[in-house]
Design a protein around this motif. Structure first.
Motif, mmCIF file in Angstrom:
data_model
loop_
_atom_site.group_PDB
_atom_site.id
_atom_site.type_symbol
_atom_site.label_atom_id
_atom_site.label_comp_id
_atom_site.label_asym_id
_atom_site.label_seq_id
_atom_site.Cartn_x
_atom_site.Cartn_y
_atom_site.Cartn_z
ATOM 1 N N PHE A 1 0.800 -1.219 0.000
ATOM 2 C CA PHE A 1 0.000 0.000 0.000
ATOM 3 C C PHE A 1 0.836 1.273 0.000
ATOM 4 C CE2 PHE A 1 -3.020 -3.113 1.403
ATOM 5 C CZ PHE A 1 -4.244 -2.669 0.943
ATOM 6 N N LYS B 1 1.754 6.132 -4.218
ATOM 7 C CA LYS B 1 0.676 5.497 -3.462
ATOM 8 C C LYS B 1 0.168 6.324 -2.283
ATOM 9 C CE LYS B 1 1.312 0.799 -5.033
ATOM 10 N NZ LYS B 1 1.720 -0.594 -4.730
ATOM 11 N N LYS C 1 -6.305 7.489 -3.075
ATOM 12 C CA LYS C 1 -7.228 7.013 -2.051
ATOM 13 C C LYS C 1 -7.048 5.507 -1.901
ATOM 14 C CE LYS C 1 -12.093 7.010 -0.713
ATOM 15 N NZ LYS C 1 -13.474 7.403 -1.098
ATOM 16 N N ARG C 2 -6.843 5.064 -0.669
ATOM 17 C CA ARG C 2 -6.587 3.644 -0.418
ATOM 18 C C ARG C 2 -7.546 3.119 0.644
ATOM 19 N NH1 ARG C 2 -0.746 4.046 1.818
ATOM 20 N NH2 ARG C 2 -1.731 5.849 2.779
ATOM 21 N N ASP C 3 -8.140 1.977 0.371
ATOM 22 C CA ASP C 3 -8.929 1.286 1.394
ATOM 23 C C ASP C 3 -7.966 0.414 2.189
ATOM 24 O OD1 ASP C 3 -10.561 -0.241 2.972
ATOM 25 O OD2 ASP C 3 -11.474 -1.372 1.324
ATOM 26 N N ARG C 4 -7.595 0.881 3.383
ATOM 27 C CA ARG C 4 -6.608 0.171 4.189
ATOM 28 C C ARG C 4 -7.253 -0.591 5.341
ATOM 29 N NH1 ARG C 4 -3.682 4.363 6.155
ATOM 30 N NH2 ARG C 4 -2.249 2.932 7.159
ATOM 31 N N LYS D 1 -7.435 -2.887 -5.934
ATOM 32 C CA LYS D 1 -7.918 -1.525 -6.132
ATOM 33 C C LYS D 1 -6.786 -0.515 -6.016
ATOM 34 C CE LYS D 1 -11.148 1.641 -6.590
ATOM 35 N NZ LYS D 1 -11.858 1.837 -7.877
ATOM 36 N N VAL D 2 -5.901 -0.692 -5.053
ATOM 37 C CA VAL D 2 -4.808 0.265 -4.896
ATOM 38 C C VAL D 2 -3.869 0.191 -6.095
ATOM 39 C CG1 VAL D 2 -3.063 -1.110 -3.637
ATOM 40 C CG2 VAL D 2 -3.294 1.310 -3.157
ATOM 41 N N GLU E 1 -5.676 2.143 -8.890
ATOM 42 C CA GLU E 1 -5.632 3.594 -8.679
ATOM 43 C C GLU E 1 -4.231 4.152 -8.891
ATOM 44 O OE1 GLU E 1 -8.229 5.634 -8.187
ATOM 45 O OE2 GLU E 1 -9.439 3.828 -8.548
ATOM 46 N N ASP E 2 -3.234 3.379 -8.508
ATOM 47 C CA ASP E 2 -1.848 3.789 -8.719
ATOM 48 C C ASP E 2 -1.567 3.958 -10.208
ATOM 49 O OD1 ASP E 2 1.073 3.961 -7.710
ATOM 50 O OD2 ASP E 2 1.156 2.380 -9.218
#
Length: 440
Positions: A210, A216, A220-223, A238-239, A242-243
């Protein structure tokens, strides 16, 4: 005291990114001031007379040895002052401190005691830092080549016992990182998952997937935390998506003002932009491969119910196991940064024991033999024996059923997306063909 994470800015002091063969790696753009380290050490250890010297450097950290002289028979006291790069500001340090404190509170694992720390960069040093106990002994890797197989079995058996204790005493209801409740902001507390240990919660995951890479921290990241492994894998994919979207924006419209602002932050490193341009050309292929992985994900990760997760040291190699030079007793297990709770299929052998099985004993190595081929065969056979010892002590079988292997295979292929989509696609084809043969 509640420490509010000052992690919103991506302009992280002291951090730059360098281009390497397998992608960008963090590097130091500023060197910690050793006089400031001395002052902080005196303040938090209550010792006017001490010395500080550089000890070692790792991927994210610089480590300094603190020596406090003593007139008593026990001799001087030793501590470690560790400075960390802001690759995951606040969370990496906060979660490591919480993990060490929970382990000392709830298990018999020999891990360092934390004496002082700062999870923010808002201090005299300008970096996050921890002062902790210096574990006595030497790294196992220094003695391993000289040890007999019987001595190695004793050490591995003890590691298996520690693994079993972690599984039995450190159980959780979500995938994520550990935190002390009082350290987190109100926003983070809203998403945390309670544990059986009142002072600790499971919160946002600190995982290199992540944060490795210069983009990164800008997306926006779902962590998490995640209640099942499907949610965890979807967040990883997803990350990555998005990256790559941000990469395309930064390489396709460098003149746009809004993009240029992100570009200025993004270009804190000295990396050549040619690397990004080349990777940008591969983005369509990477996105297509991610979609193929998404299509087979439900067949591999079937259970959407809440599972039980365990704490696991994912980087348990011989350099992170400290032993007594004379007795070979394990004196400590170190390097607990980025350690998270994991599903059962990820709770496998220590890194130092992984590899292919080899049941037929090769010719024993002569003393001083350095032939690469002979050494590799001998180590493969040794590790086959040692894994059996570990299994007996851990009582786990190290999760080697086919379903667990498929899950690990899926997870590992995510790490190959930037390196070779062909390797990932070949694995998908092999998996689908095997399922067809099984009538699934």
């Amino acid at each position: 005291m509640t420490l509010t994470p000052s992690h919103r800015s991506s302009l992280a002091f002291g951090l730059r990114w360098e281009s390497k063969l397998f992608g960008p790696v963090p590097a130091w753009a500023a060197t910690p001031n050793i006089a400031t380290i001395e002052a902080l050490s005196r303040q938090h250890l209550g010792a006017d007379n001490l010395s500080v010297e550089f000890l070692a450097g790792g991927a994210f950290n610089k480590v300094y040895l603190i020596t406090v002289p003593s007139n008593n028979i026990l001799g001087p006291k030793f501590y470690v002052f560790r400075v960390t790069l802001p690759v995951e500001p606040f969370y990496k340090t906060a979660s490591e401190v919480a993990t060490l404190r929970l382990l000392r509170q709830c298990t018999s694992l020999p891990v360092p005691e934390v004496f002082a720390y700062d999870c923010t960069t808002e201090n005299e040093l300008g970096f996050e830092w921890i002062i902790m106990e210096k574990i006595p002994g030497v790294p196992l890797e220094e003695l391993w080549p000289l040890m007999s197989l019987e001595d190695k079995k004793i050490v591995v058996e003890r590691l298996g016992q520690f693994s079993k204790e972690l599984r039995e005493k450190c159980k959780f209801n979500a995938i994520g990182s550990l935190y002390q409740r009082t350290e987190l902001s109100e926003g983070d507390l809203k998403v945390t998952v309670a544990t059986d240990y009142n002072d600790f919660v499971i919160g946002p995951i600190v995982n290199s997937f992540f944060f490795i890479g210069k983009r990164k921290l800008l997306i926006k990241r779902d962590r998490g935390p995640y209640r099942n492994d499907q949610a965890y894998l979807l967040a990883l994919m997803k990350v990555e998506q998005e990256d790559k979207k941000l990469l395309l924006k930064l390489t396709s419209d460098k003149r746009a003002a809004s993009i240029q602002k992100a570009k200025d932050e993004y270009s804190e490193s000295d990396e050549d932009e040619d690397d990004d341009d080349e990777l940008a050309e591969d983005v369509p292929e990477i996105q297509e491969t991610i979609q193929q992985l998404r299509e087979i994900l439900p067949s591999i990760f079937k259970d959407m119910q809440t599972e039980e997760f365990v704490l696991r040291h994912h980087d348990l190699n011989r350099s992170n196991v400290m032993v007594d030079y004379m007795t070979l007793e394990i004196t400590g297990i170190i390097d607990w940064e980025c350690i998270t709770t994991v599903p059962a299929w990820e709770d496998t052998y220590p890194k130092m024991l992984r590899g292919e099985d080899m049941e037929e004993e090769p010719e024993p190595l002569a003393f001083g033999d350095t032939d690469v081929s002979r050494v590799e065969r001998w180590e493969k056979w040794e590790n086959t024996k040692l894994r059996k010892i570990f299994d007996q002590a851990a009582g786990s079988g190290a999760n080697n059923d086919k379903d667990a292997c498929d899950k690990r295979g899926f997870r590992q292929r995510l790490n190959w997306l930037e390196i070779s989509t062909k390797i990932v696609k070949d694995w998908i084809i092999e998996y689908e063909e095997r399922k067809r043969e099984q009538g699934c």
